[in-house]
Design an enzyme around this catalytic site. Sequence first.
Site, PDB file in Angstrom:
ATOM      1  N   HIS A 103      -8.112   2.315  -0.146  1.00  0.00           N
ATOM      2  CA  HIS A 103      -8.395   2.240   1.285  1.00  0.00           C
ATOM      3  C   HIS A 103      -9.880   2.402   1.609  1.00  0.00           C
ATOM      4  O   HIS A 103     -10.274   2.239   2.770  1.00  0.00           O
ATOM      5  CB  HIS A 103      -7.590   3.302   2.042  1.00  0.00           C
ATOM      6  CG  HIS A 103      -6.153   2.923   2.248  1.00  0.00           C
ATOM      7  ND1 HIS A 103      -5.176   3.173   1.308  1.00  0.00           N
ATOM      8  CD2 HIS A 103      -5.530   2.291   3.272  1.00  0.00           C
ATOM      9  CE1 HIS A 103      -4.017   2.733   1.759  1.00  0.00           C
ATOM     10  NE2 HIS A 103      -4.199   2.191   2.940  1.00  0.00           N
ATOM     11  N   TYR A 139       0.832  -1.212   0.000  1.00  0.00           N
ATOM     12  CA  TYR A 139       0.000   0.000   0.000  1.00  0.00           C
ATOM     13  C   TYR A 139       0.865   1.261   0.000  1.00  0.00           C
ATOM     14  O   TYR A 139       0.571   2.231  -0.707  1.00  0.00           O
ATOM     15  CB  TYR A 139      -0.932   0.006   1.212  1.00  0.00           C
ATOM     16  CG  TYR A 139      -2.194  -0.805   1.030  1.00  0.00           C
ATOM     17  CD1 TYR A 139      -3.195  -0.377   0.160  1.00  0.00           C
ATOM     18  CD2 TYR A 139      -2.390  -1.989   1.732  1.00  0.00           C
ATOM     19  CE1 TYR A 139      -4.355  -1.110  -0.004  1.00  0.00           C
ATOM     20  CE2 TYR A 139      -3.553  -2.731   1.571  1.00  0.00           C
ATOM     21  CZ  TYR A 139      -4.532  -2.291   0.704  1.00  0.00           C
ATOM     22  OH  TYR A 139      -5.687  -3.020   0.536  1.00  0.00           O
TER      23      TYR A 139
END
Length: 233
Positions: free
Chosen positions: A39, A24
């Site tokens: 997210h 991420y």
Amino acid sequence: MCVKLKGKPVIPYDHQYYLASYIYRTVERSDPSYSLDLHKIDVPKPFTFSYLMAEKRKNLKNGIRILSDSVYFYISSPAERFIKGVIDGMLSYPDIKIGNLKGIISEVRILQRPKFSKNMTFQTTAPIVVRKPVKKNGRLSGIELYPTDKEFYTLIEKNLNKKYELFHKQRINGVVKLNFIHFKPKRHRILNTHYRCSLGIFQITGNQRLIELGYDVGFGEKNSMGFGMVKVV
């Protein structure tokens, strides 16, 4: 992805969360707006990844001692923007830290896709999580199943159809049948949650589009946390 290491680290058996966080962060460095979308709760996560692997290793009580000079792992996704974000982020910032593992990305390589058919054999490179939803004390929770449970296979098929609809915005109501040649039960912890899961080799027959989707984003649940990735055998 191949990582040249600094030293001979001990990595935890439950290293999926560290690796997911690294992925991420890598996308965030190269494509911040896309990272924000990933997210969001209602946005499907279009990727999965394997365990960290090493040619030479030693299993210890508290983790895995890496004896090789490098480790490697695989990331799979059908989303070109995601893959571009990962590659650009790694090339622009090659230093990597996963738990107490420190190193430098030494190689990023895109592998050739396999030829898909309606009958294939896969081996897991990350364990598969399948959960049966149940209500307990008025709250919805899940019970993890193994391939010895009949509902394991029904839920995998249902999960693949659900993911296909999320990613492609259409229903196909596809049918797939799995047959595990052998499996090994595992148990992993992600933050404060434990998951029972399964490693193994299985044959799958049925809808080719669902088979390809399972290869691309993983079989079962929690794919973006390092569960459900496979390779062709």
